[in-house]
Enzyme design. Structure first.
Site, mmCIF file in Angstrom:
data_model
loop_
_atom_site.group_PDB
_atom_site.id
_atom_site.type_symbol
_atom_site.label_atom_id
_atom_site.label_comp_id
_atom_site.label_asym_id
_atom_site.label_seq_id
_atom_site.Cartn_x
_atom_site.Cartn_y
_atom_site.Cartn_z
ATOM 1 N N HIS A 32 14.458 -12.257 0.471
ATOM 2 C CA HIS A 32 15.470 -11.376 -0.128
ATOM 3 C C HIS A 32 14.811 -10.161 -0.783
ATOM 4 O O HIS A 32 15.207 -9.009 -0.514
ATOM 5 C CB HIS A 32 16.276 -12.159 -1.168
ATOM 6 N N GLU A 33 13.817 -10.418 -1.620
ATOM 7 C CA GLU A 33 13.161 -9.317 -2.329
ATOM 8 C C GLU A 33 12.343 -8.441 -1.374
ATOM 9 O O GLU A 33 12.230 -7.234 -1.582
ATOM 10 C CB GLU A 33 12.271 -9.858 -3.455
ATOM 11 N N HIS A 36 14.553 -5.703 -0.019
ATOM 12 C CA HIS A 36 14.633 -4.568 -0.946
ATOM 13 C C HIS A 36 13.353 -3.732 -0.896
ATOM 14 O O HIS A 36 13.385 -2.499 -0.833
ATOM 15 C CB HIS A 36 14.824 -5.068 -2.382
#
Length: 383
Positions: A32-33, A36
């Site tokens: 997920h990170e 980003h």
């Protein structure tokens, strides 16, 4: 005393499941990170920190771009802190941005166009969905799937199926217009549709018929807890009739997308029933519940089971983060939508209030989920 013993058992089970839990959660959070991070870098935004976990740093290093990569003591999430952010939740820091030189300001997150900020924010949940598709599809490609035909072998008397007119020998071909490819497709659609009227298409001796049935609510006990599911009263083929079906990479990818979509669809189905009072919130789980499930999956299903759990949790995390709650990715996207319509950002005061409300909502949800996994679980056990 019984309650203390139950809580002791919960604690023992939790610590026994700690390693599988950390593996599952770390993979999902990292992906997920990383979504980003990668899109942020592609957009020319500086990254101050990439963290797995919160709190004190355990170990870390700086890369050549000046980003601090670190592992922290509380492994319940993570964050990417971009240049110009006040914290890991991407709350803007106007004072820090004002002190920057023009060159630094050009690479800060708050000064980017709305389109770039939105792309960076949505990249996290999107990475979770991509991971889920890759894992679901990859598992099917590597190992194939054992499938049973959606053929009815018997209809239980005085059941929803018998009242709907099902007969032994019927082959289910569609439910509510969606094709049914095998018995598992049919079974899990029915299981997730308790108290919902379904239009079921069957092939009966070469003739197509449509039957209307409403699965009855049934509470089943599994190694992962009690769950309310829908039942019609149909018996399918024996397990010995299952055939291993192999799929190529393209078909596996399509099936991976379908599996991911199924999780999303059923999540919204559950939330809709929760809002209308047709479903109970006691199935919501937090870190303790996920840890217990991780340990049980590792014990029963081994590595393959954990891969499936990572895919399932990845979809859930991606979907949860898209909810329009300030502090979550969906909340940022909501603010950016207002900014795009208004032509300017919401006031700092409005955003601050929004983030505080979002933080309160997230904390309340975590507290409720923790209560659900401990005291609520004990009370429902009836011991």
């Amino acid at each position: 005393m019984d309650f203390l013993n139950a809580m002791g058992g919960t604690a023992t089970g939790f610590f026994g499941a700690l390693i599988p839990f950390l593996i599952v959660l770390t993979v999902v959070v990292f992906v997920h990170e990383m979504g980003h991070f990668l899109v942020g870098r592609w957009c020319g935004v500086g990254v101050n920190a990439f963290s797995i976990g919160f709190g004190p740093e355990i170990v870390g290093f700086n890369d050549r771009h000046g980003t601090r990569w670190k592992l922290c003591a509380i492994p319940l999430g993570g964050y990417v802190k971009f240049k110009g952010d006040a914290n890991g939740a991407s709350v803007p820091d106007p004072e820090a941005v004002a002190r920057m030189s023009p060159q630094e300001r050009a690479t800060s997150f708050p000064t980017q166009p709305v389109s770039k900020r939105a792309a960076i924010v949505v990249a996290g949940p999107l990475a979770n969905f991509i991971l889920a598709v890759a894992l679901f599809g990859g598992a099917i490609w590597v190992g194939g799937r054992y499938e049973l035909p959606a053929r009815i072998e018997a209809v239980l008397p005085d059941s929803a199926a018998s009242r709907a007119g099902f007969e032994a020998g019927d082959v289910v071909t569609a439910i509510d217009g969606s094709p049914v490819r095998n018995f598992i497709d049919m079974q899990r659609t029915i299981a997730s549709s308790a108290d919902s009227t379904l239009t079921i298409t069957v092939d009966r001796a070469g003739a197509e018929r449509q039957l209307t049935a409403t699965p009855e609510v049934y509470e089943e006990k599994t190694p992962f807890g009690r769950h309310r599911v829908g039942r019609l009263g149909l018996q399918g083929p024996k397990g010995s009739d299952a055939k291993l079906v192999r799929y190529g990479p393209v078909d596996s990818f399509v099936l991976g997308v379908r599996e991911t979509y199924f999780v999303v669809e059923r999540t919204f189905n559950y939330l809709g029933k929760l809002i209308t009072g047709r479903e109970s919130p006691d199935q919501l789980s937090g870190p303790i519940g996920i840890a217990k499930v991780s340990g049980e999956v590792a014990r029963i299903g081994g590595v393959g089971g954990l891969v499936g759990l990572v895919a399932l949790l990845s979809v859930s995390i991606g979907l949860l983060n898209l909810f329009p709650v300030p502090l979550l990715d969906g909340g940022h996207l909501m603010f950016y939508a207002f900014e795009a319509v208004r032509g300017k950002p919401l006031s700092e005061r409005t955003q601050e209030i929004g983030f505080r409300v979002g933080l309160a909502l997230v904390l309340m949800l975590m507290l409720f989920a923790t209560w659900n996994d401990t005291i609520g679980s004990y009370l429902r056990s009836g011991t």
